[in-house]
Write a protein that holds these residues in place. Sequence first.
Motif, short mmCIF file in Angstrom:
data_model
loop_
_atom_site.label_atom_id
_atom_site.label_comp_id
_atom_site.label_asym_id
_atom_site.label_seq_id
_atom_site.Cartn_x
_atom_site.Cartn_y
_atom_site.Cartn_z
N GLY A 54 0.78 -1.23 0.00
CA GLY A 54 0.00 0.00 0.00
C GLY A 54 0.81 1.27 0.00
O GLY A 54 0.27 2.36 -0.17
N ALA A 55 2.14 1.16 0.16
CA ALA A 55 3.00 2.35 0.18
C ALA A 55 3.26 2.84 -1.25
O ALA A 55 3.33 2.05 -2.19
CB ALA A 55 4.32 2.04 0.86
N THR A 56 3.39 4.14 -1.40
CA THR A 56 3.75 4.73 -2.69
C THR A 56 5.26 4.65 -2.85
O THR A 56 6.00 5.09 -1.96
CB THR A 56 3.29 6.19 -2.76
OG1 THR A 56 1.88 6.23 -2.60
CG2 THR A 56 3.67 6.82 -4.10
N TRP A 57 5.71 4.06 -3.95
CA TRP A 57 7.15 3.92 -4.18
C TRP A 57 7.63 4.67 -5.41
O TRP A 57 8.77 4.56 -5.82
CB TRP A 57 7.56 2.45 -4.24
CG TRP A 57 6.87 1.62 -5.28
CD1 TRP A 57 5.66 1.02 -5.18
CD2 TRP A 57 7.36 1.28 -6.57
NE1 TRP A 57 5.36 0.34 -6.33
CE2 TRP A 57 6.40 0.48 -7.20
CE3 TRP A 57 8.54 1.58 -7.26
CZ2 TRP A 57 6.57 -0.03 -8.48
CZ3 TRP A 57 8.70 1.07 -8.55
CH2 TRP A 57 7.73 0.28 -9.14
N GLY A 58 6.74 5.46 -5.99
CA GLY A 58 7.13 6.27 -7.13
C GLY A 58 5.93 6.95 -7.75
O GLY A 58 4.78 6.70 -7.35
N GLU A 65 -2.56 12.54 -16.84
CA GLU A 65 -2.68 12.43 -15.39
C GLU A 65 -1.37 12.03 -14.75
O GLU A 65 -0.43 11.63 -15.42
CB GLU A 65 -3.80 11.46 -14.99
CG GLU A 65 -3.55 10.01 -15.33
CD GLU A 65 -4.70 9.11 -14.87
OE1 GLU A 65 -4.59 8.58 -13.76
OE2 GLU A 65 -5.67 8.97 -15.62
N THR A 66 -1.34 12.14 -13.43
CA THR A 66 -0.21 11.69 -12.62
C THR A 66 -0.64 10.40 -11.94
O THR A 66 -1.74 10.29 -11.44
CB THR A 66 0.14 12.76 -11.57
OG1 THR A 66 0.51 13.95 -12.26
CG2 THR A 66 1.29 12.31 -10.69
N PHE A 67 0.26 9.42 -11.93
CA PHE A 67 -0.07 8.07 -11.48
C PHE A 67 0.91 7.67 -10.39
O PHE A 67 2.12 7.66 -10.61
CB PHE A 67 0.04 7.14 -12.70
CG PHE A 67 -0.33 5.72 -12.45
CD1 PHE A 67 -1.65 5.31 -12.53
CD2 PHE A 67 0.64 4.77 -12.17
CE1 PHE A 67 -2.00 3.99 -12.33
CE2 PHE A 67 0.30 3.44 -11.96
CZ PHE A 67 -1.03 3.06 -12.04
N ASN A 68 0.39 7.38 -9.19
CA ASN A 68 1.24 6.90 -8.10
C ASN A 68 1.45 5.40 -8.23
O ASN A 68 0.50 4.66 -8.50
CB ASN A 68 0.61 7.21 -6.75
CG ASN A 68 0.68 8.68 -6.43
OD1 ASN A 68 1.64 9.36 -6.76
ND2 ASN A 68 -0.35 9.20 -5.79
N LEU A 69 2.67 4.96 -8.03
CA LEU A 69 3.00 3.54 -8.03
C LEU A 69 2.79 3.02 -6.62
O LEU A 69 3.47 3.46 -5.69
CB LEU A 69 4.44 3.33 -8.49
CG LEU A 69 4.77 3.85 -9.89
CD1 LEU A 69 6.27 3.79 -10.16
CD2 LEU A 69 4.01 3.07 -10.93
N ILE A 70 1.84 2.11 -6.45
CA ILE A 70 1.46 1.58 -5.14
C ILE A 70 1.94 0.13 -5.04
O ILE A 70 1.67 -0.68 -5.92
CB ILE A 70 -0.07 1.62 -4.95
CG1 ILE A 70 -0.62 3.02 -5.23
CG2 ILE A 70 -0.46 1.12 -3.56
CD1 ILE A 70 -0.19 4.08 -4.27
N ALA A 71 2.63 -0.18 -3.95
CA ALA A 71 3.12 -1.55 -3.74
C ALA A 71 1.94 -2.49 -3.48
O ALA A 71 1.15 -2.26 -2.57
CB ALA A 71 4.08 -1.59 -2.56
N PRO A 72 1.81 -3.55 -4.28
CA PRO A 72 0.70 -4.49 -4.11
C PRO A 72 0.94 -5.48 -2.97
O PRO A 72 0.03 -6.22 -2.59
CB PRO A 72 0.64 -5.21 -5.45
CG PRO A 72 2.02 -5.13 -5.99
CD PRO A 72 2.60 -3.83 -5.48
#
Length: 123
Positions: A54-58, A65-72
């Motif tokens: 659930g943490a954003t890593w990038g 748009e802007t897209f957050n990379l979320i750890a699955p």
Amino acid sequence: MQIPKNIYYTKQHLWLQKIGLYDFYVGLTDFGQKEIGTIDLIELTMKGNLIKKGATWGTVYGINETFNLIAPFDCEIIEKNKDLQNQTAYVNTAPYKYWFAIVTTKIDPNSLLTFQDYKQLTQ
């Protein structure tokens, strides 16, 4: 839209290709890159190499748009793809060739989305 059959997917539009017992390449799916549009910048902003689910890593910045990379899942970053910092548009042309990071985790790949699961999610 391309959805290769031999890799795994997440609901956050990331693809994962198994490359070892616990290791995966991680990248942005074709669907995800089309939603973002032409990619201008990719920031991999991990503090340390351990990432919690659930943490954003990038962040991926595009014209739409802007897209957050979320750890699955909980994982450890082994390597970041430094080549993407200078050639971000490659993700738009070949999203399954250009990975963002290599991660290691002990999750069961069956907990990820299959080709069929992801296809249903994006239709």
